[in-house]
Design a protein around this motif. Structure first.
Motif, PDB file in Angstrom:
ATOM      1  N   TRP A   1      -3.946  -5.267 -14.062  1.00 49.39           N
ATOM      2  CA  TRP A   1      -3.750  -3.839 -14.372  1.00 49.39           C
ATOM      3  C   TRP A   1      -4.314  -2.972 -13.239  1.00 49.39           C
ATOM      4  CZ3 TRP A   1      -1.614  -6.679 -17.742  1.00 49.39           C
ATOM      5  CH2 TRP A   1      -0.963  -6.196 -18.856  1.00 49.39           C
ATOM      6  N   ALA A   2      -5.451  -3.404 -12.686  1.00 52.34           N
ATOM      7  CA  ALA A   2      -6.063  -2.632 -11.587  1.00 52.34           C
ATOM      8  C   ALA A   2      -5.115  -2.541 -10.398  1.00 52.34           C
ATOM      9  CB  ALA A   2      -7.375  -3.285 -11.160  1.00 52.34           C
ATOM     10  N   ALA A   3      -4.351  -3.618 -10.181  1.00 53.64           N
ATOM     11  CA  ALA A   3      -3.460  -3.656  -9.017  1.00 53.64           C
ATOM     12  C   ALA A   3      -2.373  -2.588  -9.090  1.00 53.64           C
ATOM     13  CB  ALA A   3      -2.817  -5.033  -8.908  1.00 53.64           C
ATOM     14  N   PHE A   4      -2.096  -2.095 -10.285  1.00 56.92           N
ATOM     15  CA  PHE A   4      -0.984  -1.143 -10.420  1.00 56.92           C
ATOM     16  C   PHE A   4      -1.450   0.284 -10.718  1.00 56.92           C
ATOM     17  CE2 PHE A   4       0.624  -5.337 -11.576  1.00 56.92           C
ATOM     18  CZ  PHE A   4       1.640  -5.461 -10.642  1.00 56.92           C
ATOM     19  N   GLN A   5      -2.728   0.533 -10.641  1.00 65.10           N
ATOM     20  CA  GLN A   5      -3.231   1.875 -10.953  1.00 65.10           C
ATOM     21  C   GLN A   5      -3.100   2.806  -9.757  1.00 65.10           C
ATOM     22  OE1 GLN A   5      -4.050   2.635 -14.116  1.00 65.10           O
ATOM     23  NE2 GLN A   5      -3.413   0.515 -14.416  1.00 65.10           N
ATOM     24  N   SER A   6      -2.904   4.063 -10.067  1.00 63.31           N
ATOM     25  CA  SER A   6      -2.858   5.032  -8.970  1.00 63.31           C
ATOM     26  C   SER A   6      -3.956   6.080  -9.150  1.00 63.31           C
ATOM     27  CB  SER A   6      -1.481   5.696  -8.909  1.00 63.31           C
ATOM     28  OG  SER A   6      -1.175   6.224 -10.169  1.00 63.31           O
TER      29      SER A   6
ATOM     30  N   LEU B   1      -8.878 -11.857  -9.720  1.00 63.07           N
ATOM     31  CA  LEU B   1      -9.575 -11.348  -8.533  1.00 63.07           C
ATOM     32  C   LEU B   1      -8.571 -10.897  -7.470  1.00 63.07           C
ATOM     33  CD1 LEU B   1     -12.523 -13.900  -8.193  1.00 63.07           C
ATOM     34  CD2 LEU B   1     -12.555 -11.628  -9.205  1.00 63.07           C
ATOM     35  N   PHE B   2      -7.448 -11.590  -7.420  1.00 61.77           N
ATOM     36  CA  PHE B   2      -6.395 -11.203  -6.476  1.00 61.77           C
ATOM     37  C   PHE B   2      -5.846  -9.811  -6.827  1.00 61.77           C
ATOM     38  CE2 PHE B   2      -1.924 -11.455  -4.910  1.00 61.77           C
ATOM     39  CZ  PHE B   2      -2.207 -11.581  -3.568  1.00 61.77           C
ATOM     40  N   GLY B   3      -5.726  -9.554  -8.129  1.00 63.63           N
ATOM     41  CA  GLY B   3      -5.284  -8.232  -8.585  1.00 63.63           C
ATOM     42  C   GLY B   3      -6.241  -7.149  -8.102  1.00 63.63           C
ATOM     43  N   LEU B   4      -7.526  -7.416  -8.234  1.00 67.19           N
ATOM     44  CA  LEU B   4      -8.525  -6.445  -7.753  1.00 67.19           C
ATOM     45  C   LEU B   4      -8.443  -6.287  -6.237  1.00 67.19           C
ATOM     46  CD1 LEU B   4     -11.798  -7.124  -9.783  1.00 67.19           C
ATOM     47  CD2 LEU B   4     -10.380  -5.089  -9.825  1.00 67.19           C
ATOM     48  N   MET B   5      -8.156  -7.395  -5.568  1.00 65.33           N
ATOM     49  CA  MET B   5      -8.030  -7.343  -4.105  1.00 65.33           C
ATOM     50  C   MET B   5      -6.852  -6.446  -3.711  1.00 65.33           C
ATOM     51  SD  MET B   5      -9.315  -8.447  -1.310  1.00 65.33           S
ATOM     52  CE  MET B   5     -10.389  -9.770  -1.806  1.00 65.33           C
ATOM     53  N   ILE B   6      -5.750  -6.584  -4.446  1.00 66.33           N
ATOM     54  CA  ILE B   6      -4.590  -5.736  -4.144  1.00 66.33           C
ATOM     55  C   ILE B   6      -4.954  -4.261  -4.353  1.00 66.33           C
ATOM     56  CG2 ILE B   6      -2.265  -5.087  -4.953  1.00 66.33           C
ATOM     57  CD1 ILE B   6      -1.712  -8.011  -5.408  1.00 66.33           C
ATOM     58  N   SER B   7      -5.668  -3.995  -5.437  1.00 64.12           N
ATOM     59  CA  SER B   7      -6.051  -2.595  -5.700  1.00 64.12           C
ATOM     60  C   SER B   7      -6.932  -2.075  -4.563  1.00 64.12           C
ATOM     61  CB  SER B   7      -6.759  -2.467  -7.049  1.00 64.12           C
ATOM     62  OG  SER B   7      -8.047  -3.003  -6.982  1.00 64.12           O
TER      63      SER B   7
ATOM     64  N   ILE C   1      -1.972  -3.841   6.684  1.00 64.57           N
ATOM     65  CA  ILE C   1      -1.182  -5.033   6.311  1.00 64.57           C
ATOM     66  C   ILE C   1      -1.759  -6.278   6.992  1.00 64.57           C
ATOM     67  CG2 ILE C   1       1.082  -6.152   6.581  1.00 64.57           C
ATOM     68  CD1 ILE C   1       2.357  -3.403   6.191  1.00 64.57           C
ATOM     69  N   SER C   2      -2.106  -6.118   8.256  1.00 63.89           N
ATOM     70  CA  SER C   2      -2.683  -7.243   9.006  1.00 63.89           C
ATOM     71  C   SER C   2      -3.997  -7.704   8.365  1.00 63.89           C
ATOM     72  CB  SER C   2      -2.906  -6.790  10.446  1.00 63.89           C
ATOM     73  OG  SER C   2      -3.868  -7.557  11.071  1.00 63.89           O
ATOM     74  N   PHE C   3      -4.818  -6.745   7.968  1.00 61.16           N
ATOM     75  CA  PHE C   3      -6.095  -7.065   7.312  1.00 61.16           C
ATOM     76  C   PHE C   3      -5.829  -7.807   5.991  1.00 61.16           C
ATOM     77  CE2 PHE C   3      -9.555  -5.617   4.395  1.00 61.16           C
ATOM     78  CZ  PHE C   3     -10.621  -6.204   5.053  1.00 61.16           C
ATOM     79  N   GLY C   4      -4.865  -7.299   5.228  1.00 55.89           N
ATOM     80  CA  GLY C   4      -4.529  -7.920   3.943  1.00 55.89           C
ATOM     81  C   GLY C   4      -4.016  -9.344   4.126  1.00 55.89           C
ATOM     82  N   THR C   5      -3.204  -9.557   5.151  1.00 49.76           N
ATOM     83  CA  THR C   5      -2.652 -10.893   5.391  1.00 49.76           C
ATOM     84  C   THR C   5      -3.768 -11.881   5.721  1.00 49.76           C
ATOM     85  OG1 THR C   5      -0.828  -9.722   6.413  1.00 49.76           O
ATOM     86  CG2 THR C   5      -0.819 -12.100   6.631  1.00 49.76           C
ATOM     87  N   ARG C   6      -4.698 -11.415   6.544  1.00 43.74           N
ATOM     88  CA  ARG C   6      -5.796 -12.317   6.909  1.00 43.74           C
ATOM     89  C   ARG C   6      -6.707 -12.597   5.716  1.00 43.74           C
ATOM     90  NH1 ARG C   6      -7.994  -9.575  11.599  1.00 43.74           N
ATOM     91  NH2 ARG C   6      -6.273  -8.135  11.304  1.00 43.74           N
TER      92      ARG C   6
END
Lengths: 466, 508
Positions: A272-277, A397-403, B152-157
């Protein structure tokens, strides 16, 4: 003198009196110093041991009776009190810098004292009442005449209040289970009541809808304080249950419930965090993930995983403090915390933006930051039992990373030719700088500074973590 | 190096007029290089940081080890640091003491990365390098597009770093501790993809912008140290079994190597072509790792840093310097007793070897072409005498190191290797150099469709991921609206009812 009077009733009274002090600076200083002093006393003064000061002998007894109920704080609880009041002091001093001193300095102190009371009260089922009073005290912090309570505040009160009857019922039923442990129907009912009570209290999926709502409608700094204190103390409360009842501790059904709840919270919170604005909503979801991690750790191996639960406490406090402090500053300048408003904010407030981004990365478990070591320990512990569950943890954790990466992109991508400028005040720069340094330091040397405090925490429980 | 960097920063703050900061930085880098050389007398050399507590949760403390396998990387990085500092004096945009401090800091971090003795240490150093690069790049990015590419580069790494952590989970699930000496074979694929992702090889993408404002000097340091820190992982990977996954990875690596080689061969100048040089040489290193040849991976990786470093640092014209560059081609030729002599060991099908040989030939030809290009660089003769003395030393240090590594100092020294492949690559490179000006179809203009085709392919992958993200976003938004809307409480009541009935069933 006794410990409950010192660590529960003194701050409650001090908080009450400070509500009548109109000068913010005086109020913050007294409140912050009181919390700091309580933390220092907890660290240095032994409980239930005579202390000789020259010709004087002084002893801080561990218990106190009030209306037939006991409040007990032993020397084993001292380190937890040090952490709790120490962090509260920092939070209160920080409130002066972001301009939220009025609400936090008096009520915040009482709020923490009531949460301490929930751990100290005997019979323990009265903890539900003290937590409920703490929740009610939090309302004036979250809402004011200028900022009337919205849907989030109302839901917060409703859900936390619903937890109380379930926990009271479970306490009543658990007494019966202790008397006749072979009564499976009673055991099952007790477990059901307890699970529901804890689900409301810990805001387990889908009972956490109040968190993102509240994040949008109140000050991020006050919200951050609640997000740190309430789940931290309720997690200790859950551990107290497990420690007290061996049948509960050994019940695979109950640990499975905790385990599944943890996974659900981590995955839904992270995704959910990954899609918040809205940046405040991301912080709310990150806090949901944090609580999920604690449940996952408890459900993993209840007798051994308390170390991981305790390891999560200080990084959580530090990252939420940095996050909410930075968000408060940005909200003050930009009006709201939506992505559209925050576009290019890093060019004007580099350190505040760095605070938001790094706290988010810490919650996502980025190596080098404070959140990484406990997540690594949990990650490896989980992998030993199931790679499938590890995948779900990784997904959350990946979701949080995307956010965090989205937030980074929003904050740094801006129109051409806008120069970098430091618009934070000196006090803000110092506080943010220190907290960011601490985030890194704890990520690289988790054994330094706080480990001596954390290593003593399992002593709070007789069976867990021993 | 960290200490000297700190001294430079303090001097900058306290005595901005101090005239010997460059000298202090260069002497510090020289001492670091000498100490690294002295490590040879005590190999293997191990050092551990304090154990993370509680020790029962963290089996391995952050630790470092220099042995005969990673020594070339260590000496290459310290040599490059010194070379960057020595050659900086001849540049028109001679950077400030902060840039010199940054160079030393990067050198120190790079050294930590290549000597990391377990994956925990490596992910910590990777992140330190990534954050350092992010801050540096963002500080100099002036356009939204540039900032976007940096993120994007930072995210990829970071994705590569997380893949390494996933490999850790796989290892732990097999009841094996995750150290470089005890990694199970099952983790190899994740480790290779993690390294490839960080380098832009697997899948093929450009992690770095070729139009970065960070050009020579610090920019070269940043690029090459970052690449070396990712490549070092390949030296520790257990040999992969012949499998479909390995073949797919090999095919992807070949595509990346040919793409990198071709783009490098046709780059308008060496700095524009730098990202393709890194992709091309990294692909050769990855293919060595896939062939079960860690020595080869180290050889190609060291050549990337040392020969690439020489070419990218040169900012003046001089006959002897150009000759030394041509001599450096030997280090990447895979001929006997060259640095890359061990590059073609390991088992690979003949067809794949031939395709990789073509890529190597293009990389060598591109290197020679960039060396011989009549440029607009300033002549060294026109510079003050002290610069004329110091500048070539920086370049010759790198040449000396790469030639010396062919004969001594590490496990891959004094190798005869595959003579046929070495000769084949050399002939191919010379042939390409001869052909380039003569055949119009090999000219620069023809490379643009290839570049745009590649970027279109990559863009379509990004577009697909973005569409997926948007669709998932819609689903989560729908659930959020349900739970947070007016009807949210009813949904909660429904959940509780479901929960109770499930528990009741479980109890029965």
């Amino acid at each position: 003198m006794n410990a409950p009077l010192l660590w529960i009733f003194t701050p409650i009274i001090a908080g009450g009196l400070l509500a009548f002090v109109n000068n913010n600076r005086i109020s913050t200083n007294i409140s912050g110093l009181t919390a700091a002093l309580l933390a220092l006393i907890a660290f240095f003064i032994p409980i239930d041991k005579a202390l000789l000061l020259g010709a004087f002998s002084f002893k801080l007894s561990s218990s106190m009776q009030l209306f037939g109920r006991n409040f007990i704080i032993t020397s084993n609880d001292a380190h937890f009190l040090t952490i709790l009041y120490g962090i509260t002091a920092l939070w209160i001093f920080g409130s002066a810098v972001v301009g939220k001193a009025r609400r936090l300095s008096s009520l915040g102190l009482s709020f923490i004292a009531l949460l301490v009371a929930s751990i100290a009260v005997e019979p323990f089922l009265y903890a539900a009442l003290t937590i409920e009073i703490a929740v009610l005290i939090a309302i004036p912090m979250l809402a004011s005449t200028n900022n009337p309570p919205g849907r989030g505040t109302i839901r917060f009160v409703i859900f936390q209040t619903l937890a109380m009857p379930f926990i009271l019922f479970s306490g009543w039923l658990l007494a019966g289970v202790e008397a006749s442990p072979s009564d499976l129907a009673l055991t099952s009912q007790a477990m059901l009541m307890l699970s529901l009570g804890l689900a409301f209290l810990l805001a387990i999926f889908p009972l956490y809808s109040w968190m993102p709502l509240l994040a949008e409608e109140t000050s991020p700094y006050i919200f951050g304080f609640i997000l740190w204190a309430l789940p931290t103390v309720t997690t200790i409360f859950v551990l107290g249950f497990l420690d007290r009842y061996s049948w509960l501790r050994n019940s695979t059904q109950f640990t499975e419930i905790l385990y599944i709840s943890g996974i659900l919270m981590v995955v839904t919170g992270g995704l959910w965090a990954a899609f918040q604005s809205n940046l405040a909503r991301i912080m709310a979801y990150a806090s949901i993930v944090e609580t999920g991690l604690s449940l996952l750790a408890i459900g993993l191996i209840p007798n051994q995983s308390t170390n991981i639960v305790f390891m999560l406490i200080i990084p959580r406090a530090l990252s939420i403090a940095t996050w909410s402090f930075s968000l408060s500053m940005l909200k003050e300048k930009y009006g709201d915390l939506t992505h559209s408003s925050m576009q290019g904010s890093a060019r004007n407030f580099p350190l505040a933006s760095a605070g938001v981004i790094l706290a988010n990365f810490s919650a996502a478990g980025l190596p080098l930051l404070a959140g990484f070591p406990p997540r690594l320990a949990l990650w490896e512990g989980l992998a030993q039992s199931s790679l499938f569950s590890t995948f779900w943890l990784g997904l959350g954790l990946f979701g949080l990373m995307i956010s965090a990466i989205r937030t980074l992109a929003i904050m740094v991508i801006t129109e051409e030719g806008i120069p970098w400028k430091w618009r934070e005040s000196l006090n803000q720069l110092i506080l943010l700088g220190l907290s960011i340094i601490l985030l890194f330091f704890m990520g690289i040397f988790p054994q330094a500074i706080f480990y001596p405090l954390l290593s003593a925490l399992p002593g709070m429980f007789i069976h867990l973590g021993q | 190096m960290f200490f000297v960097a700190l001294v430079l920063v303090i001097l900058r703050g306290t005595r901005p007029e101090f005239r010997f900061t460059w000298l202090i930085g260069s002497v510090g880098a020289l001492i670091a290089l000498l100490i690294t050389l002295l490590w040879q007398t005590q190999l293997p050399l191990a050092y551990s940081l304090p154990q993370w507590e509680p020790s029962k949760l963290f089996a391995e403390p952050p630790a470092f080890l220099v042995d005969g396998l990673v020594f070339p990387y260590a000496i290459a990085i310290t040599g490059l640091t010194l070379a960057v500092l020595l050659t900086t004096v001849a540049r028109e945009d001679a950077p400030s003491s902060l840039a010199w401090a940054g160079t030393l800091l990067l050198g120190g971090l790079g050294l930590m990365a290549v000597t990391a003795n377990n994956p925990l240490t490596l992910v910590l150093v990777w992140c330190a390098l990534d954050i350092a690069e992010l801050i540096t790049q963002l500080g100099s990015a002036n356009t939204p597009k540039a900032s976007e590419r940096i993120v994007i580069s930072f995210g990829t790494r970071l994705a590569g770093t997380y893949l390494l952590l996933w490999a850790n989970a796989v290892s732990v699930s097999k009841s094996t501790s995750f150290t470089f000496t005890s990694m199970p074979v099952e983790t190899s694929v994740y480790l290779i993809v993690a390294s490839g992702l960080r380098l832009g090889v697997l899948p093929l993408h450009l992690p770095y912008s070729s139009d970065s404002s960070l050009r020579r000097g610090f920019g070269t340091m940043l690029r090459l140290i970052s690449a070396a820190s990712s490549l070092v992982l390949l030296a520790h990977i257990p040999a992969m079994q012949e499998s479909m996954t390995r073949n797919i990875l090999l095919i992807m690596t070949i595509i990346a190597s040919l793409f990198g080689g071709w783009m490098w061969l046709n780059a308008s100048d060496e700095l524009t072509g730098r990202p393709f040089w890194i992709i091309g040489m990294s692909s050769l290193a990855i293919s060595s790792a896939l062939a079960g040849n860690p020595l080869g991976a180290v050889a190609w990786g060291s050549a990337l840093v040392l020969t690439g470093g020489m070419l990218f640092l040169i900012s003046v014209q001089h006959k002897n310097i150009n000759r030394s560059l041509l001599a450096a081609t030997f280090a990447m030729s895979a001929l006997p007793f060259s640095l890359t002599a061990s590059g073609w060991q390991g088992s690979l099908p003949v067809v794949i070897k031939i395709l990789l040989l073509v890529a190597q030939g293009m990389l060598m030809a591109g290197f020679i072409k960039n060396t011989l290009r009549p440029g607009t660089k300033t002549s060294l003769e026109s510079m003050p005498s002290w610069i004329r003395s110091i500048y070539p030393v920086g370049i010759f240090i790198l040449l000396t190191i790469q030639i010396a590594l062919g004969f001594l100092g590490w496990d891959g020294a004094l190798q005869i290797g595959s003579i046929g492949m070495g000769i084949g690559a050399s002939i191919l490179a010379l042939g390409l150099i001869w052909l380039l000006p003569r055949i119009q179809t090999l000219s620069l203009t023809r490379t643009r469709p290839l570049q745009s085709a590649a970027s279109t392919g990559i863009d379509s992958i990004y577009r697909f991921l973005w569409t997926l993200y948007l669709q998932l976003g819609k689903i989560t938004q729908f659930i959020t609206n349900l739970l947070e809307g007016e009807s949210g409480m009813i949904w909660v009541a429904l959940f509780i009812t479901l929960f109770i009935s499930l528990l009741q069933q479980e109890a029965k």
